[in-house]
Design a protein around this motif. Structure first.
Motif, PDB file in Angstrom:
ATOM      1  N   ASP A 125       0.807  -1.226   0.000  1.00 58.62           N
ATOM      2  CA  ASP A 125       0.000   0.000   0.000  1.00 58.62           C
ATOM      3  C   ASP A 125       0.842   1.278   0.000  1.00 58.62           C
ATOM      4  O   ASP A 125       0.330   2.356   0.312  1.00 58.62           O
ATOM      5  CB  ASP A 125      -0.955   0.037   1.206  1.00 58.62           C
ATOM      6  N   ALA A 126       2.128   1.198  -0.373  1.00 54.45           N
ATOM      7  CA  ALA A 126       3.021   2.358  -0.280  1.00 54.45           C
ATOM      8  C   ALA A 126       3.234   3.052  -1.617  1.00 54.45           C
ATOM      9  O   ALA A 126       3.983   4.029  -1.697  1.00 54.45           O
ATOM     10  CB  ALA A 126       4.368   1.931   0.295  1.00 54.45           C
ATOM     11  N   GLY A 127       2.594   2.559  -2.681  1.00 55.75           N
ATOM     12  CA  GLY A 127       2.780   3.162  -3.995  1.00 55.75           C
ATOM     13  C   GLY A 127       1.843   4.330  -4.236  1.00 55.75           C
ATOM     14  O   GLY A 127       0.935   4.600  -3.448  1.00 55.75           O
ATOM     15  N   THR A 128       2.081   5.031  -5.328  1.00 53.24           N
ATOM     16  CA  THR A 128       1.181   6.097  -5.753  1.00 53.24           C
ATOM     17  C   THR A 128       0.200   5.565  -6.796  1.00 53.24           C
ATOM     18  O   THR A 128       0.546   4.681  -7.594  1.00 53.24           O
ATOM     19  CB  THR A 128       1.964   7.288  -6.350  1.00 53.24           C
ATOM     20  N   GLN A 129      -1.007   6.089  -6.789  1.00 56.63           N
ATOM     21  CA  GLN A 129      -1.998   5.715  -7.790  1.00 56.63           C
ATOM     22  C   GLN A 129      -1.677   6.310  -9.154  1.00 56.63           C
ATOM     23  O   GLN A 129      -2.142   5.797 -10.182  1.00 56.63           O
ATOM     24  CB  GLN A 129      -3.386   6.183  -7.348  1.00 56.63           C
ATOM     25  N   THR A 130      -0.883   7.352  -9.185  1.00 57.08           N
ATOM     26  CA  THR A 130      -0.590   8.047 -10.440  1.00 57.08           C
ATOM     27  C   THR A 130       0.110   7.117 -11.425  1.00 57.08           C
ATOM     28  O   THR A 130       1.218   6.640 -11.172  1.00 57.08           O
ATOM     29  CB  THR A 130       0.297   9.275 -10.190  1.00 57.08           C
ATOM     30  N   GLY A 131      -0.550   6.824 -12.513  1.00 55.06           N
ATOM     31  CA  GLY A 131       0.023   5.990 -13.560  1.00 55.06           C
ATOM     32  C   GLY A 131       0.128   4.521 -13.239  1.00 55.06           C
ATOM     33  O   GLY A 131       0.683   3.756 -14.035  1.00 55.06           O
ATOM     34  N   ALA A 132      -0.405   4.091 -12.094  1.00 54.23           N
ATOM     35  CA  ALA A 132      -0.246   2.688 -11.695  1.00 54.23           C
ATOM     36  C   ALA A 132      -1.001   1.756 -12.635  1.00 54.23           C
ATOM     37  O   ALA A 132      -2.143   2.032 -13.014  1.00 54.23           O
ATOM     38  CB  ALA A 132      -0.740   2.492 -10.267  1.00 54.23           C
ATOM     39  N   PRO A 133      -0.380   0.634 -13.031  1.00 55.33           N
ATOM     40  CA  PRO A 133      -1.089  -0.342 -13.859  1.00 55.33           C
ATOM     41  C   PRO A 133      -2.237  -0.973 -13.080  1.00 55.33           C
ATOM     42  O   PRO A 133      -2.191  -1.061 -11.842  1.00 55.33           O
ATOM     43  CB  PRO A 133      -0.006  -1.370 -14.208  1.00 55.33           C
ATOM     44  N   LYS A 134      -3.257  -1.435 -13.774  1.00 56.49           N
ATOM     45  CA  LYS A 134      -4.432  -2.008 -13.116  1.00 56.49           C
ATOM     46  C   LYS A 134      -4.157  -3.389 -12.541  1.00 56.49           C
ATOM     47  O   LYS A 134      -4.826  -3.819 -11.604  1.00 56.49           O
ATOM     48  CB  LYS A 134      -5.600  -2.072 -14.101  1.00 56.49           C
ATOM     49  N   THR A 135      -3.190  -4.109 -13.118  1.00 53.73           N
ATOM     50  CA  THR A 135      -2.853  -5.444 -12.642  1.00 53.73           C
ATOM     51  C   THR A 135      -1.361  -5.520 -12.351  1.00 53.73           C
ATOM     52  O   THR A 135      -0.605  -4.586 -12.644  1.00 53.73           O
ATOM     53  CB  THR A 135      -3.234  -6.513 -13.685  1.00 53.73           C
ATOM     54  N   ASP A 136      -0.933  -6.665 -11.771  1.00 54.95           N
ATOM     55  CA  ASP A 136       0.488  -6.840 -11.468  1.00 54.95           C
ATOM     56  C   ASP A 136       1.106  -7.849 -12.425  1.00 54.95           C
ATOM     57  O   ASP A 136       0.495  -8.242 -13.429  1.00 54.95           O
ATOM     58  CB  ASP A 136       0.673  -7.234 -10.000  1.00 54.95           C
ATOM     59  N   ILE A 137       2.309  -8.301 -12.136  1.00 52.29           N
ATOM     60  CA  ILE A 137       3.031  -9.203 -13.024  1.00 52.29           C
ATOM     61  C   ILE A 137       2.308 -10.535 -13.212  1.00 52.29           C
ATOM     62  O   ILE A 137       2.457 -11.195 -14.243  1.00 52.29           O
ATOM     63  CB  ILE A 137       4.472  -9.438 -12.503  1.00 52.29           C
ATOM     64  N   ASP A 138       1.480 -10.921 -12.245  1.00 55.79           N
ATOM     65  CA  ASP A 138       0.727 -12.166 -12.328  1.00 55.79           C
ATOM     66  C   ASP A 138      -0.668 -11.978 -12.902  1.00 55.79           C
ATOM     67  O   ASP A 138      -1.428 -12.946 -12.994  1.00 55.79           O
ATOM     68  CB  ASP A 138       0.609 -12.791 -10.934  1.00 55.79           C
TER      69      ASP A 138
END
Length: 259
Positions: A231-244
């Motif tokens: 939960d430490a990331g920014t929402q700005t530009g974050a991808p909707k999914t992760d590597i999995d």
């Protein structure tokens, strides 16, 4: 040797692959030159060579997200491993003009091997002359310095006046006691996250340092419960999914994995 190379606006998507530079005197996992290729969800290794780089971005405007990136990888060696000189997770060379790479939500490890070599999570410089003002966006990445003994740095600016434009919510993992968490202008070694956030030549905030609590890096870069990246990331530009392919929530985690 190069696993995947994209030059001059070639390549559209490089997604969900395992890519290695294999080996040679110099090797690259993925080489991006003057291209806007979308690079997502890959496991990328520089391979087994004296000078290994996971991802090279030269005057590129690519979006690089959700990748697990490693520099030198002994697992790619089929014979006696070479003497490692340099191992880099991601190398960025910016240039005059408007091209700007966007590096978001990756887990990047400098790699390398215990010995007289240099490893860097990210190496940042310029082609010929540095552009006027910062170039390059780095958000929500876990950056690891690697294993080399001569010097190991999480993020290294190797040229004066060559700076990222944005550096937000990145984890500078202190595994292996890096020589520096951040090398500023190829001169000043910074070993505190707060001092990175105090740099005045880029948009910077939310830098963390500590143990990312990965399961078994560099082979398993998933986060463990209790990781400070949660939960430490920014929402700005974050991808909707992760590597999995798992959905990221409203408070995205730092790194390629969403816990």
């Amino acid at each position: 040797a190069t696993g995947v190379r994209c030059d001059g606006a070639s390549c559209n998507r490089v997604e969900d692959n395992v890519i290695t530079g294999r080996g040679g005197q110099t090797s690259y996992g993925v080489f991006l030159q003057r291209t806007g290729a979308f690079v997502s969800g890959n496991t990328i290794r520089g391979g087994c060579s004296g000078n290994a780089t996971g991802v090279q971005l030269e005057n590129a405007f690519s979006r690089v997200q959700n990748n697990a990136v490693l520099g030198y990888s002994q697992s790619d060696c089929t014979n006696s491993p070479p003497a490692v000189q340099s191992s880099v997770g991601v190398r960025v060379l910016v240039a005059q003009g408007n091209n700007e790479p966007d590096v978001h939500s990756n887990t990047i490890d400098g790699g390398g091997a215990a010995g007289n070599c240099t490893s860097r999570g990210v190496e940042f410089s310029a082609q010929m002359m540095a552009p006027n003002g910062g170039r390059g966006i780095f958000r929500n990445n876990i950056l690891r310095a690697g294993a080399c003994n001569t010097a190991r740095v999480n993020f290294a600016e190797l040229m004066a006046n060559a700076d990222p434009r944005v550096f937000e919510n990145n984890m500078l993992d202190n595994a292996g006691m890096p020589t520096a968490l951040y090398l500023d202008e190829n001169n000043t070694q910074i070993n505190m996250a707060a001092m990175v956030d105090a740099l005045g030549d880029m948009i910077v905030s939310g830098t963390l340092s500590g143990n990312s609590m990965l399961v078994n890096p560099p082979t398993d870069i998933h986060l463990q419960n209790g990781s400070p990246c949660k939960d430490a990331g920014t929402q700005t530009g974050a991808p909707k999914t992760d590597i999995d392919g798992a959905n990221r929530d409203a408070m995205p985690d730092i790194g390629a994995d969403e816990l």
